[in-house]
Motif scaffolding. Structure first.
Motif, PDB file in Angstrom:
ATOM      1  N   THR B  74      35.869  34.428  36.637  1.00 19.83           N
ATOM      2  CA  THR B  74      37.145  35.073  36.931  1.00 19.83           C
ATOM      3  C   THR B  74      37.700  34.500  38.231  1.00 19.83           C
ATOM      4  O   THR B  74      36.962  34.333  39.197  1.00 19.83           O
ATOM      5  N   PHE B  75      38.993  34.196  38.219  1.00 23.57           N
ATOM      6  CA  PHE B  75      39.625  33.615  39.404  1.00 23.57           C
ATOM      7  C   PHE B  75      40.892  34.397  39.750  1.00 23.57           C
ATOM      8  O   PHE B  75      41.625  34.832  38.857  1.00 23.57           O
ATOM      9  N   SER B  76      41.135  34.510  41.037  1.00 24.17           N
ATOM     10  CA  SER B  76      42.316  35.225  41.536  1.00 24.17           C
ATOM     11  C   SER B  76      43.278  34.197  42.134  1.00 24.17           C
ATOM     12  O   SER B  76      42.950  33.012  42.230  1.00 24.17           O
ATOM     13  N   PRO B  77      44.454  34.633  42.599  1.00 25.84           N
ATOM     14  CA  PRO B  77      45.367  33.664  43.234  1.00 25.84           C
ATOM     15  C   PRO B  77      44.717  32.951  44.418  1.00 25.84           C
ATOM     16  O   PRO B  77      45.046  31.809  44.710  1.00 25.84           O
ATOM     17  N   GLU B  78      43.790  33.609  45.080  1.00 24.58           N
ATOM     18  CA  GLU B  78      43.167  33.019  46.267  1.00 24.58           C
ATOM     19  C   GLU B  78      42.250  31.844  45.919  1.00 24.58           C
ATOM     20  O   GLU B  78      42.077  30.934  46.729  1.00 24.58           O
ATOM     21  N   ASN B  79      41.653  31.863  44.741  1.00 26.75           N
ATOM     22  CA  ASN B  79      40.686  30.790  44.447  1.00 26.75           C
ATOM     23  C   ASN B  79      40.958  30.090  43.108  1.00 26.75           C
ATOM     24  O   ASN B  79      40.080  29.414  42.590  1.00 26.75           O
ATOM     25  N   LEU B  80      42.172  30.229  42.605  1.00 27.60           N
ATOM     26  CA  LEU B  80      42.492  29.544  41.341  1.00 27.60           C
ATOM     27  C   LEU B  80      42.277  28.038  41.458  1.00 27.60           C
ATOM     28  O   LEU B  80      41.844  27.381  40.505  1.00 27.60           O
ATOM     29  N   SER B  81      42.564  27.494  42.636  1.00 25.96           N
ATOM     30  CA  SER B  81      42.415  26.036  42.789  1.00 25.96           C
ATOM     31  C   SER B  81      40.954  25.606  42.674  1.00 25.96           C
ATOM     32  O   SER B  81      40.677  24.439  42.443  1.00 25.96           O
ATOM     33  N   ASP B  82      40.016  26.540  42.820  1.00 24.39           N
ATOM     34  CA  ASP B  82      38.603  26.194  42.608  1.00 24.39           C
ATOM     35  C   ASP B  82      38.342  25.845  41.145  1.00 24.39           C
ATOM     36  O   ASP B  82      37.321  25.242  40.808  1.00 24.39           O
ATOM     37  N   LYS B  83      39.259  26.251  40.290  1.00 24.46           N
ATOM     38  CA  LYS B  83      39.087  25.971  38.864  1.00 24.46           C
ATOM     39  C   LYS B  83      39.968  24.819  38.395  1.00 24.46           C
ATOM     40  O   LYS B  83      39.524  23.972  37.632  1.00 24.46           O
ATOM     41  N   ILE B  84      41.224  24.836  38.825  1.00 27.68           N
ATOM     42  CA  ILE B  84      42.154  23.840  38.264  1.00 27.68           C
ATOM     43  C   ILE B  84      42.794  22.956  39.327  1.00 27.68           C
ATOM     44  O   ILE B  84      43.781  22.263  39.053  1.00 27.68           O
ATOM     45  N   ASN B  85      42.254  23.019  40.539  1.00 26.44           N
ATOM     46  CA  ASN B  85      42.664  22.127  41.614  1.00 26.44           C
ATOM     47  C   ASN B  85      44.183  22.114  41.789  1.00 26.44           C
ATOM     48  O   ASN B  85      44.805  23.163  41.901  1.00 26.44           O
TER      49      ASN B  85
END
Lengths: 323, 329
Positions: B74-85
């Motif tokens: 699960t990803f939030s706005p704070e760490n979305l870039s950890d998934k899709i850069n």
């Protein structure tokens, strides 16, 4: 309270306020927080891995078979033996950013990794390390991209990042990479660095190729750099002076990068670029995406910083077609 | 005459000052050891812990013979870039709220796998924005939801406030992906996902699959947000019509003027439209034509027409369409 007492108290309050302000100013760190201020005396800086007498070499090979095109490309710039000597320690920086299957072209092609690692070993390298600090979970990325197996099968050492793999670095004259964690452990005993990256569209920077691929050497909360994408790519290129770069445009991700997701995001552009000039390689790769170097500010910034040339034709790249 | 403080007041005052000194010392000590990496969520923190054997709600969508390959993330706005850069910016600008993703594989085949992404975008409009701006050309529409298509290895659709991607590691999994899509839709009833602006585009010469919603920075102008665009082919020339319903007529007018000024600042020049409609502005820029007008609360126009005639033809058609809609209401 009489007038004298009022003035006296006002004066004391003023002195206190001025003292507090001065103390704050004295303690203020305008440079911002570093990764570990206690380690400032232990900053690491990557050495220059380039081979001066081989500068400005480039080949652009057309073909669909990566093994054949990279072989031809390497031969055209002097052969792998010109770059890798007996006893060298080689680091291959791949793009393993995503836990994504090879067919989606979001990561470095595993066959290419395996082949180049094998060539390095045959050339006499005492060790070959394959590494990256992926965006997603490292274990999943190296497994699902096929790069992990490819590296191991070629006798290379796969180094996944751990907490102790990082050391703070500062890029000389850099404004963004200052006291920032660098994936440093894989560089131990390394004197040659080869960057291998696919050609990809990138939502933020316009393209992700060789220079952007060094992003995977950073640790920490690096996504803050996306707000300043062109400058961070410039500083990455300032940070890493590679021995050789291989830009794989056999299949390019034309849209929806850097992750892609659909085979329809890809185009068979049938091109392998081998160069000692990372700026020239990216400039040439941009053309595969239908862009000019001028469309990608980080390329011009890198050229202006003296890191290479965006006018890759001025290097008279060797051109061949195989298959 | 000065009033001397009581002993109690003095003691309380001293205690407060001492407390402040302790707090300041504490802050200084903590700050001297600050490390931003400590404030970066580790991967294990942003993943929802999933016990071995525990079913995730995404797993319930699987057809027979499929099992989880990796746990639910699960990803939030704070760490979305950890998934899709770098692609995170696209989603964040469109109102992204949460991503759930999980990989699944055939129970008897480790290398046959797919990944399901469910982006909660907060509204159908936001979901359509990320769906439409990434739409793959040449894809095949799918009878799943109003906005759905598939490619050789993937399925993409909007359902309510969710934008869903099913991405396979190989070709040939179309049936399995569709089964997951249908299960998703059946288990999550939603209101109609019609977006009213889509029906405002004239049908003639329209490429209906090309309708897109640009959440921000449309046509390189930072103030141009929430813009619907659609491709048209007129006499062999491709161009885009655009429209955006603004909060008020004044807002639409103001934005039109700002966009007009932006074009002129960037090398454009006004061209006489030759119409008797003074609200229509025609601008030539880099050998292409932009047309802008405001109708009520709607800012509309034509983007990158190759000829003045084509820009005018599409612009006037769009203008008349908006008039007819007004009259019919």
């Amino acid at each position: 309270m009489n007038r004298r007492e009022f003035l006296s108290r006002t004066l004391r309050a003023g002195v206190l306020a001025a003292a507090a302000g001065s103390l704050s100013y004295w303690l203020y760190d305008g440079r911002g927080p570093g990764p570990d201020s206690t380690a400032q005396g232990n900053l690491v800086v990557l050495p220059d891995f380039s081979v001066p007498e081989l500068s400005g070499r480039m080949s652009v090979i057309t073909g669909a078979d990566r093994i054949r095109t990279v072989d031809m490309g390497l031969k055209a710039v002097g052969g792998i033996e010109a770059f890798i000597r007996k006893g060298d320690g080689v680091l291959i920086k791949v793009n393993a950013a995503f836990a994504s299957p090879p067919i989606l072209g979001a990561t470095t092609n595993p066959q290419l990794v395996s082949h180049v690692a094998t060539l390095c070993r045959k050339a006499g390298a005492s060790s070959v390390v394959v590494t990256d600090n992926p965006i997603n979970d490292p274990q999943s990325c190296f497994t699902l991209s096929g790069i992990g197996d490819a590296a191991r099968s070629a006798g290379a050492r796969l180094m996944l990042p751990t907490g102790s793999s990082f050391a703070p670095t500062t890029v000389p004259h850099g404004k963004l990479i200052r006291d920032w964690p660098l994936l440093h452990a894989p560089f131990q005993g390394v004197n040659k660095v080869i960057g291998i990256a696919p050609v990809k569209d990138h939502h933020r920077s316009g393209a992700s190729m060789i220079m952007k691929n060094w992003y995977g050497l950073l640790g920490g909360q690096r996504n803050i750099f996306h707000q300043n994408i062109n400058d961070i790519i410039l500083e990455l290129a300032m940070m890493v002076k590679p021995t050789l770069v291989i830009l794989d445009g056999t299949t390019s991700m034309m849209t929806n990068g850097p992750t892609g997701g659909s085979l329809s995001d890809l185009k068979q552009t049938r091109c392998m670029i081998v160069s000692t000039d990372q700026v020239a390689a990216d400039a040439c790769g941009a053309s595969l995406l239908g862009k000019r170097a001028a469309d990608l500010p980080f390329i011009l910034k890198a050229q202006n910083a003296g890191l290479g040339t965006a006018d890759y034709e001025s290097l008279n790249p060797a051109r061949e077609a195989v298959g | 005459m000065a009033v001397q403080p009581e002993k109690t007041e003095t003691l309380v005052g001293m205690a407060i000052l001492a407390l402040l000194v302790v707090i300041a010392a504490g802050i200084l000590m903590r700050q001297s050891r600050y490390d931003p990496q400590w404030f970066t969520m580790s991967r294990s923190e942003h993943e929802i812990p999933q016990a071995a054997g525990e079913l995730s709600h995404l797993q319930e969508l699987l057809p027979d013979g499929w099992v989880p390959l990796t746990p639910l993330e699960t990803f939030s706005p704070e760490n979305l870039s950890d998934k899709i850069n770098g692609k995170a910016e696209l989603y964040l600008a469109a109102g992204f709220q949460k991503l759930e993703s999980q990989r699944f594989k055939r129970s008897d085949q480790d290398d046959s796998w797919l990944e399901l992404f469910v982006f909660d975008m907060g509204s159908t409009r936001n979901a359509f924005a990320v769906f439409s701006t990434q739409r793959r050309t040449g894809s095949t529409p799918v009878d799943l939801t109003r906005h759905a298509y598939q490619t050789e290895n993937a399925l993409f659709f909007v359902h309510g406030r969710d934008y869903v991607e099913v991405i396979a590691a190989e070709e040939g999994l179309a049936d399995e992906m569709l089964a997951i899509g249908r299960n998703f839709v059946e288990r999550k009833p939603v209101q109609s996902d019609e977006l009213s602006e889509q029906s405002l585009f004239p049908r003639k010469n329209l490429n209906a699959e090309s309708i897109a919603l640009l959440a921000s920075d449309a046509f390189g102008f930072s103030r141009l947000n929430n813009i619907f665009t659609a491709k048209y082919n007129i006499a062999g020339q491709e161009m885009r019509a655009f429209l955006s319903v603004r909060p008020s007529g004044a807002d639409a007018q103001q934005l039109a003027e700002a966009y007009h000024a932006f074009l002129l600042e960037n090398g454009g020049s006004d061209v006489d439209s030759g119409t008797n409609l003074p609200e229509i502005k025609l601008i030539e820029i880099f050998d292409l034509y932009e047309l802008i007008f405001v109708h009520g609360r709607v800012l509309a126009g034509v983007h990158e027409a190759e000829s003045k005639d084509a820009a005018l033809e599409l612009g006037l058609t769009l203008y008349r369409e908006l008039q007819e809609v007004d009259e019919s209401q």
